[in-house]
Write a protein that holds these residues in place. Structure first.
Motif, mmCIF file in Angstrom:
data_model
loop_
_atom_site.group_PDB
_atom_site.id
_atom_site.type_symbol
_atom_site.label_atom_id
_atom_site.label_comp_id
_atom_site.label_asym_id
_atom_site.label_seq_id
_atom_site.Cartn_x
_atom_site.Cartn_y
_atom_site.Cartn_z
ATOM 1 N N THR A 7 101.889 -92.692 -62.852
ATOM 2 C CA THR A 7 100.794 -93.667 -62.820
ATOM 3 C C THR A 7 101.041 -94.850 -61.894
ATOM 4 O O THR A 7 100.211 -95.758 -61.831
ATOM 5 C CB THR A 7 100.528 -94.191 -64.242
ATOM 6 O OG1 THR A 7 101.765 -94.650 -64.812
ATOM 7 C CG2 THR A 7 99.966 -93.088 -65.131
ATOM 8 N N LYS A 8 102.141 -94.840 -61.172
ATOM 9 C CA LYS A 8 102.404 -95.932 -60.232
ATOM 10 C C LYS A 8 101.672 -95.635 -58.929
ATOM 11 O O LYS A 8 102.066 -94.777 -58.140
ATOM 12 C CB LYS A 8 103.904 -96.074 -59.974
ATOM 13 C CG LYS A 8 104.267 -97.269 -59.096
ATOM 14 C CD LYS A 8 105.765 -97.366 -58.884
ATOM 15 C CE LYS A 8 106.110 -98.551 -57.981
ATOM 16 N NZ LYS A 8 107.567 -98.637 -57.719
ATOM 17 N N ALA A 9 100.590 -96.361 -58.704
ATOM 18 C CA ALA A 9 99.731 -96.083 -57.549
ATOM 19 C C ALA A 9 100.420 -96.443 -56.238
ATOM 20 O O ALA A 9 101.111 -97.463 -56.153
ATOM 21 C CB ALA A 9 98.423 -96.844 -57.673
ATOM 22 N N ARG A 10 100.245 -95.606 -55.227
ATOM 23 C CA ARG A 10 100.750 -95.900 -53.891
ATOM 24 C C ARG A 10 99.788 -96.865 -53.201
ATOM 25 O O ARG A 10 98.580 -96.725 -53.293
ATOM 26 C CB ARG A 10 100.884 -94.607 -53.086
ATOM 27 C CG ARG A 10 101.459 -94.806 -51.678
ATOM 28 C CD ARG A 10 101.624 -93.482 -50.952
ATOM 29 N NE ARG A 10 102.676 -92.670 -51.565
ATOM 30 C CZ ARG A 10 102.474 -91.502 -52.156
ATOM 31 N NH1 ARG A 10 101.241 -90.999 -52.224
ATOM 32 N NH2 ARG A 10 103.468 -90.813 -52.684
ATOM 33 N N ASP A 11 100.347 -97.852 -52.525
ATOM 34 C CA ASP A 11 99.526 -98.835 -51.815
ATOM 35 C C ASP A 11 99.621 -98.581 -50.316
ATOM 36 O O ASP A 11 100.366 -97.702 -49.861
ATOM 37 C CB ASP A 11 99.972 -100.254 -52.152
ATOM 38 C CG ASP A 11 98.836 -101.275 -52.063
ATOM 39 O OD1 ASP A 11 97.849 -100.988 -51.360
ATOM 40 O OD2 ASP A 11 98.951 -102.347 -52.680
ATOM 41 N N VAL A 12 98.887 -99.349 -49.543
ATOM 42 C CA VAL A 12 98.943 -99.256 -48.081
ATOM 43 C C VAL A 12 99.502 -100.556 -47.526
ATOM 44 O O VAL A 12 99.216 -101.641 -48.032
ATOM 45 C CB VAL A 12 97.549 -98.979 -47.478
ATOM 46 C CG1 VAL A 12 97.055 -97.603 -47.883
ATOM 47 C CG2 VAL A 12 96.543 -100.045 -47.892
ATOM 48 N N GLN A 13 100.320 -100.444 -46.509
ATOM 49 C CA GLN A 13 100.893 -101.617 -45.848
ATOM 50 C C GLN A 13 100.129 -101.849 -44.547
ATOM 51 O O GLN A 13 100.503 -101.373 -43.484
ATOM 52 C CB GLN A 13 102.393 -101.384 -45.580
ATOM 53 C CG GLN A 13 103.202 -101.040 -46.824
ATOM 54 C CD GLN A 13 103.112 -102.097 -47.898
ATOM 55 O OE1 GLN A 13 103.194 -103.296 -47.618
ATOM 56 N NE2 GLN A 13 102.953 -101.657 -49.143
#
Length: 495
Positions: free
Chosen positions: A248-254
């Protein structure tokens, strides 16, 4: 075999969906149902192959081939052809605890590996599966079946998604006393908070939870293990613990400008809408609204598509879904994507059909890389800058993205949703129990055994394998239950 020539005599048929322009006005499921006679005809198309790849459940390049829970598909296809619905339900439940879930949300890798698909259109397996379980509920055949004998052993299952529910159901059948802990206010995990109601109405989940509760399973909501109850205390209080908390740890965008207001993780957007809908039919306003906004969804997968469908129901001004992958071909590439791999072909998902009906075109933009976010004077997102890319794969399997000069583009945006996958499980439980992790940060536990480096603690589902299909979660929950049963009693009759 129902009839040796059924696949030649009858064409593949699917149930007619509700009109896209009509269904975006509500939050109900969009599928209609086929008649018993139509389903009988579709069952007749099954060839009862000598080697039925439809229920092999193996991983091949490009995805899963066949059914991960090894559904006895040719058997219940034949039973439907013969009009033996009750017997078909028994065969279906033999391998799948929750066909009402998979019959709605599974992408049907079984159909991708159907042998008839070699020379024509595959059997409508998913439709038949859905029809069998719904007939079972309508006829009153699906009833609580509590175990006759209790072992006295206590098992805690952490997480009430498909893996946790499957594990709990199987352990309860073995006679153990099972308690399922869920941090949300409703039981179901991603089945409730994660999958929109138009794909899976929540009364369908509650219907099954009620049966499981009547069978003797205890459900505890609003309780997060690791915070409300320490992980160490849980292990101390129970004879075994199974971790099914998901990835459930969402991937983010840099990306430059990520801090701007109006940019949100996809699951925050989806879950807020679902909860508000269930709590108040959206009247409480406790959700991120896309009404009258230009919406950009970054991410070309199912979660991104669900964001598209949700934005349409909110009444967005426009919606576009970015994907870094190229547009799929209209027909299967038999060299690079041969049967029984899942066919990578261009299709319109339910959300894309709806967007096309409202705005006139497929909402997806392919081979797009977002370069930066740009805001207004108040710190709100107002536009995205992108470039077209060419994606290749090197000899190690690593994806390489090459930007194409001269393809820069600016997109208006009032709301941006990040749907680029998940990085793995959250760390609270892992750290408290000092669990070993694999190189993808998932809990380390060998497939088929599910034991972690901590005694009494098992792990299954997305928490162990990473983000995957609901049907794989059910597979792992069932298998983990078998291994826990062996651990507690020395042997197991669970499949």
């Amino acid at each position: 075999m129902s009839t040796p020539t059924g696949f030649m005599e009858y064409k593949r048929e699917l149930p007619i969906d509700r009109d896209p322009a009509e269904r975006v006005q509500d939050w109900q499921e969009f599928h209609k149902h086929m008649s018993s006679e139509q389903l009988r005809t579709q069952g007749a198309r099954c060839m009862d192959c000598g080697t039925p790849y439809c229920h092999t459940g193996i991983e091949l390049p490009g995805g899963t081939s066949g059914c991960p829970v090894n559904n006895l598909i040719p058997e219940w296809n034949n039973l439907i052809y013969r009009g033996l619905w009750r017997e078909a339900l028994d065969r279906l439940h033999k391998t799948n605890n929750f066909p009402e879930f998979t019959g709605r949300v599974c992408p049907a890798p079984c159909e991708g590996s159907c042998t008839v698909g070699l020379i024509g259109d595959s059997v409508t397996i998913k439709t038949i599966e859905h029809a069998i379980i719904e007939r079972g509920f309508e006829e009153g055949w699906v009833v609580p079946q509590p175990p006759k004998v209790r072992t006295g052993k206590r098992v805690a299952v952490v997480g009430s998604g498909p893996a946790g529910l499957a594990c709990a159901a199987q352990l309860n059948k073995a006679g153990h006393n099972v308690t399922v802990f869920e941090r949300a206010d409703r039981i179901g995990g991603l089945l409730v908070y994660g999958i929109p109601t138009m794909k899976l109405e929540k009364h369908v989940v509650q219907r099954r939870v009620d049966i499981m509760e009547a069978e003797g399973i205890d459900f505890v909501t609003n309780t997060e293990i690791g915070k409300d109850v320490s992980a160490e205390q849980l292990v101390s209080d129970f004879d075994a613990v199974v971790l099914c908390g998901g990835a459930t740890k969402a991937r983010d965008v840099q990306i430059d400008g990520r801090e701007l207001k109006g940019i949100h993780p996809a699951m925050d957007y989806l879950n807020g809408t679902i909860k508000s809908y269930l709590d108040s039919n959206l009247e409480d306003g406790n959700y991120i609204s896309a009404k009258d906004k230009n919406v950009i969804v970054i991410g070309g997968g199912d979660t991104g598509s669900d964001c598209v469908a949700t934005a349409l129901r909110h009444g967005c001004k426009s919606v576009t879904q970015f994907g870094t992958h190229a547009k799929a071909p209209l027909e299967r590439d038999t060299v690079n994507n041969p049967w029984p791999q899942f066919p990578n072909v261009y299709t319109l998902d339910y959300a894309h059909e709806e967007a096309k009906a409202i705005f006139g075109s497929d909402p997806r933009a392919f081979s797009v890389l977002t370069k930066k976010f740009v805001g207004d004077d108040n710190g709100n997102i107002k536009e995205l800058h992108t470039i077209q890319i060419e994606r290749t794969v090197d000899e190690t399997g690593r994806k390489i993205y090459k930007e194409i000069p001269g393809t820069e583009q600016v997109w208006k945006a009032d709301l941006v949703l990040i749907a680029v996958g998940f990085e793995g499980p959250e760390k609270t439980l892992i750290d408290q129990l000092s669990l070993e992790q694999d190189r993808w940060s998932n809990v380390k536990a060998r497939y088929g055994k599910y034991t972690t480096n901590v005694d009494k603690v098992f792990a299954a589902g997305d928490m162990r394998r990473g983000q995957s299909l609901v049907v794989w979660a059910i597979n792992e929950g069932r298998e983990a239950a078998r291994e826990v049963d062996k651990y507690l009693t020395g042997s197991s009759v669970l499949p």
